[in-house]
Write a protein that holds these residues in place. Structure first.
Motif, short mmCIF file in Angstrom:
data_model
loop_
_atom_site.label_atom_id
_atom_site.label_comp_id
_atom_site.label_asym_id
_atom_site.label_seq_id
_atom_site.Cartn_x
_atom_site.Cartn_y
_atom_site.Cartn_z
N ALA A 176 0.95 -1.14 0.02
CA ALA A 176 -0.01 -0.01 0.00
C ALA A 176 0.71 1.12 -0.12
N ARG A 177 0.54 2.19 -0.82
CA ARG A 177 1.22 3.54 -1.04
C ARG A 177 0.76 4.08 0.24
N PRO A 178 1.71 5.17 1.02
CA PRO A 178 1.26 5.84 2.01
C PRO A 178 0.59 7.08 1.35
N SER A 179 -0.61 7.46 1.63
CA SER A 179 -1.39 8.46 1.15
C SER A 179 -0.80 9.62 1.78
N ARG A 180 -0.72 10.51 0.82
CA ARG A 180 -0.35 11.96 0.90
C ARG A 180 -1.42 12.86 0.65
N PRO A 181 -1.97 13.81 1.47
CA PRO A 181 -2.74 14.96 0.77
C PRO A 181 -2.25 15.49 -0.26
N ALA A 182 -3.16 15.60 -1.32
CA ALA A 182 -3.05 16.69 -2.50
C ALA A 182 -2.36 17.84 -2.38
N PRO A 183 -1.48 18.53 -2.85
CA PRO A 183 -1.21 19.99 -2.71
C PRO A 183 -2.16 20.78 -2.87
N ALA A 184 -2.26 21.67 -2.03
CA ALA A 184 -3.43 22.60 -2.18
C ALA A 184 -3.22 23.64 -3.53
N ARG A 185 -4.24 23.74 -4.12
CA ARG A 185 -4.04 24.50 -5.68
C ARG A 185 -4.14 25.80 -5.08
N VAL A 186 -3.46 26.75 -5.60
CA VAL A 186 -3.41 28.33 -5.47
C VAL A 186 -4.35 28.71 -6.43
N THR A 187 -5.39 29.57 -6.14
CA THR A 187 -6.37 30.19 -7.09
C THR A 187 -5.93 31.81 -6.94
N GLY A 188 -6.13 32.28 -8.10
CA GLY A 188 -6.12 33.85 -8.07
C GLY A 188 -4.53 34.08 -8.42
N PRO A 189 -4.34 35.30 -8.38
CA PRO A 189 -2.87 35.70 -8.38
C PRO A 189 -1.91 35.38 -7.44
#
Length: 175
Positions: free
Chosen positions: A58-71
């Motif tokens: 099983a692969r260790p689950s990592r949270p997806a990086p937060a997407r930056v919105t806006g400038p």
């Protein structure tokens, strides 16, 4: 290097023993990449990855990086942004006999105040500055020119003349 039947047989034997490609290369006196290439051409079974994996698979689950919105750069608009209160000097009251300025210090934790009234924000025209380096990078005296840059160029007029030199036509040099 020529791959003889004896060397290929030795490669297969070492491969089956589970040695690393680097170790096989050392024992055969060839490069690791030669071993990998020949093993691929011989269609030898794939090797397990040398990267340590979890035994359960099983692969260790990592949270997806937060997407930056806006400038991602600060806005150029002047808005009612809170600014921390910094120590500053205020003039003494007009009726006071003292001519020495009174110093007001900031509280231990700065409080936030609006720098401008919350009126309609307006855009500030920013004039591009000349990016010509002056001085030795890494020294305290290093800086950029900073004069207003030409339209569409990163440099001011004098520095653009240095940076952009027209290539002379070779026919001009012919006598």
């Amino acid at each position: 290097m020529e791959w003889t039947d004896e060397i290929i047989a030795r490669l297969r034997q070492l491969w089956d023993e589970g040695l690393s490609t680097a170790e096989i290369g050392r024992r055969l006196n060839i490069s690791k990449n030669s071993v990998v290439g020949k093993a691929h051409r011989l269609d030898l079974p794939a090797r397990p990855s040398p990267i340590r994996r979890d035994i359960s698979g099983a692969r260790p689950s990592r949270p997806a990086p937060a997407r930056v919105t806006g400038p991602t750069l600060p806005s150029l608009a002047i808005a009612a942004e809170p600014v921390p209160v910094m120590p500053h000097v205020t003039a003494a009251p007009a009726g006071g006999a003292s001519t020495v300025a009174a110093v007001r210090t900031a509280p231990p934790r700065p409080t936030l105040v609006a720098s401008r009234p919350a009126a309609a924000p307006r855009a500030v025209a920013r004039v591009p500055a000349c990016c010509w380096p002056i001085g030795e990078p890494g020294t305290p005296s290093f800086r950029f020119c900073g004069d207003p840059a030409m339209n569409g160029k990163p440099y001011c007029q004098p520095h653009a003349e240095i940076a952009y030199v027209r290539v002379r036509d070779r026919r001009e040099d012919v006598a």
